[in-house]
Design an enzyme around this catalytic site. Structure first.
Site, PDB file in Angstrom:
ATOM      1  N   HIS A   1     -11.283   7.509   4.569  1.00 25.01           N
ATOM      2  CA  HIS A   1     -10.312   8.605   4.741  1.00 25.01           C
ATOM      3  C   HIS A   1     -11.001   9.901   4.287  1.00 25.01           C
ATOM      4  O   HIS A   1     -11.775   9.886   3.318  1.00 25.01           O
ATOM      5  CB  HIS A   1      -9.086   8.417   3.839  1.00 25.01           C
TER       6      HIS A   1
ATOM      7  N   ARG B   1       0.610  -1.603   7.450  1.00 24.80           N
ATOM      8  CA  ARG B   1       1.165  -0.363   6.885  1.00 24.80           C
ATOM      9  C   ARG B   1       2.098   0.386   7.841  1.00 24.80           C
ATOM     10  O   ARG B   1       2.657   1.425   7.457  1.00 24.80           O
ATOM     11  CB  ARG B   1       0.017   0.572   6.441  1.00 24.80           C
TER      12      ARG B   1
ATOM     13  N   ASP C   1       0.815  -1.228   0.000  1.00 27.34           N
ATOM     14  CA  ASP C   1       0.000   0.000   0.000  1.00 27.34           C
ATOM     15  C   ASP C   1       0.843   1.270   0.000  1.00 27.34           C
ATOM     16  O   ASP C   1       0.307   2.371   0.079  1.00 27.34           O
ATOM     17  CB  ASP C   1      -0.919   0.029   1.234  1.00 27.34           C
TER      18      ASP C   1
ATOM     19  N   CYS D   1      -4.823   9.848  -3.182  1.00 25.18           N
ATOM     20  CA  CYS D   1      -4.151   8.874  -2.308  1.00 25.18           C
ATOM     21  C   CYS D   1      -2.698   8.666  -2.742  1.00 25.18           C
ATOM     22  O   CYS D   1      -1.841   8.360  -1.917  1.00 25.18           O
ATOM     23  CB  CYS D   1      -4.857   7.530  -2.358  1.00 25.18           C
TER      24      CYS D   1
ATOM     25  N   ARG E   1      -9.915   5.704  10.626  1.00 26.31           N
ATOM     26  CA  ARG E   1      -8.463   5.524  10.727  1.00 26.31           C
ATOM     27  C   ARG E   1      -7.858   6.470  11.773  1.00 26.31           C
ATOM     28  O   ARG E   1      -7.331   6.035  12.778  1.00 26.31           O
ATOM     29  CB  ARG E   1      -7.799   5.750   9.359  1.00 26.31           C
TER      30      ARG E   1
END
Ligand code: ARG
Length: 268
Positions: A168, A90, A65, A262, A139
């Site tokens: 997000h 991550r 990612d 992103c 998140r």
């Protein structure tokens, strides 16, 4: 007016969907890494073609990612507020971003609180003298909003994300220029929708189709709005608002639950 921007991107060399940490990710759908690289390269060329500087953070094996570079930190006026990822898969990305930025003169602050960088923070230098918008609910923790305000010295407005597909902030809200936003109201709680209407009465409002096509996950220089080619409705809306839409195809990156924004961290 367009402004020259500086961005950080990370190539999808090791991109894969090996785990599912958002509703867009399906580990049974094959990912074409070669195609992802080509699409990513076109995005990079599009940004440099518009006159912007794009720095490249080297990809690392085992971090599929990492291509979503927006999550690695949040920078305002030379200070980088580092990330602290929610999911273990991550975690290691944060240190890579910090090391990269620190080596290039950024003042890096290692966070205590969980936050996913520019994925959940947006900065509007000309709104209310410099305003940070921050998402929570999936998140980033609200405590990180307070921490970011203390580190960056700008007021932070917390916005509650309520739909897991828009996990997000940058999947549901984007800065079109230094004072204007576009957003998808239904991604936010009723109270946060009211806050957004109060702060940004002239915002561009996206509809369901725009949001599902990742139309809010855009990068704007104040004039050119780079967004993915599926988001045709959003392209019309930003054009009607006086901006110039620039479409890029990013179908492979959508499989990981991300699109243009992103993949791009702004270095301010
Ligand atoms: N698969 C990644 C995750 O779930 C996608 C991150 C998208 N990045 C973003 N800024 N919205 O963490």
């Amino acid at each position: 007016m367009p402004q020259k921007r500086t961005y950080l991107m990370c190539p999808p060399e090791f991109y894969a969907v090996d785990y599912a940490i958002n509703p867009w990710m399906d580990t049974s759908t094959p990912v074409d890494t070669e195609l992802a690289l080509k699409q990513w390269e076109r995005l990079r060329e599009t940004l440099t073609g518009l006159g912007h500087t794009v720095h490249v953070l080297p990809a690392e094996p085992g971090l599929p990612d990492m291509v979503y570079a927006a999550n690695g930190a949040f920078t305002v006026d030379g200070v980088a507020y580092g990330a602290r990822f929610k999911y273990a898969q991550r975690t290691a990305e944060a240190a890579s971003h910090r090391a990269y930025l620190a080596a290039r003169g950024w003042t890096c602050v290692q966070p205590v609180e969980t936050n996913e960088g520019e994925g959940d923070f947006a900065y509007l230098p000309d709104a209310y003298g410099g305003l940070i918008l921050a998402g929570y609910g999936f998140r980033t923790e609200p405590a990180a909003h307070v921490e970011a305000q203390d580190v960056l010295g700008r007021p932070v407005v917390s916005l509650h994300l309520v739909d897991p597909r828009f996990y997000h902030l940058d999947t549901a809200l984007a800065a079109l220029d230094d004072r204007t936003v576009a957003y998808y109201p239904h991604a936010f709680s009723a109270a946060s929708q009211r806050v957004l209407r109060q702060l940004f009465p002239d915002a561009v409002r996206a509809d369901d189709a725009d949001a599902y096509a990742f139309g809010l996950n855009l990068v704007s220089d104040g004039r050119h709005v780079v967004l993915n080619s599926e988001a045709t409705g959003m392209a019309y809306k930003v054009e009607a608002a006086g901006y110039t839409p620039v479409l890029v195809e990013l179908s492979e990156l959508k499989k990981g639950g991300g699109s243009v924004k992103c993949c791009v961290a702004e270095l301010r």
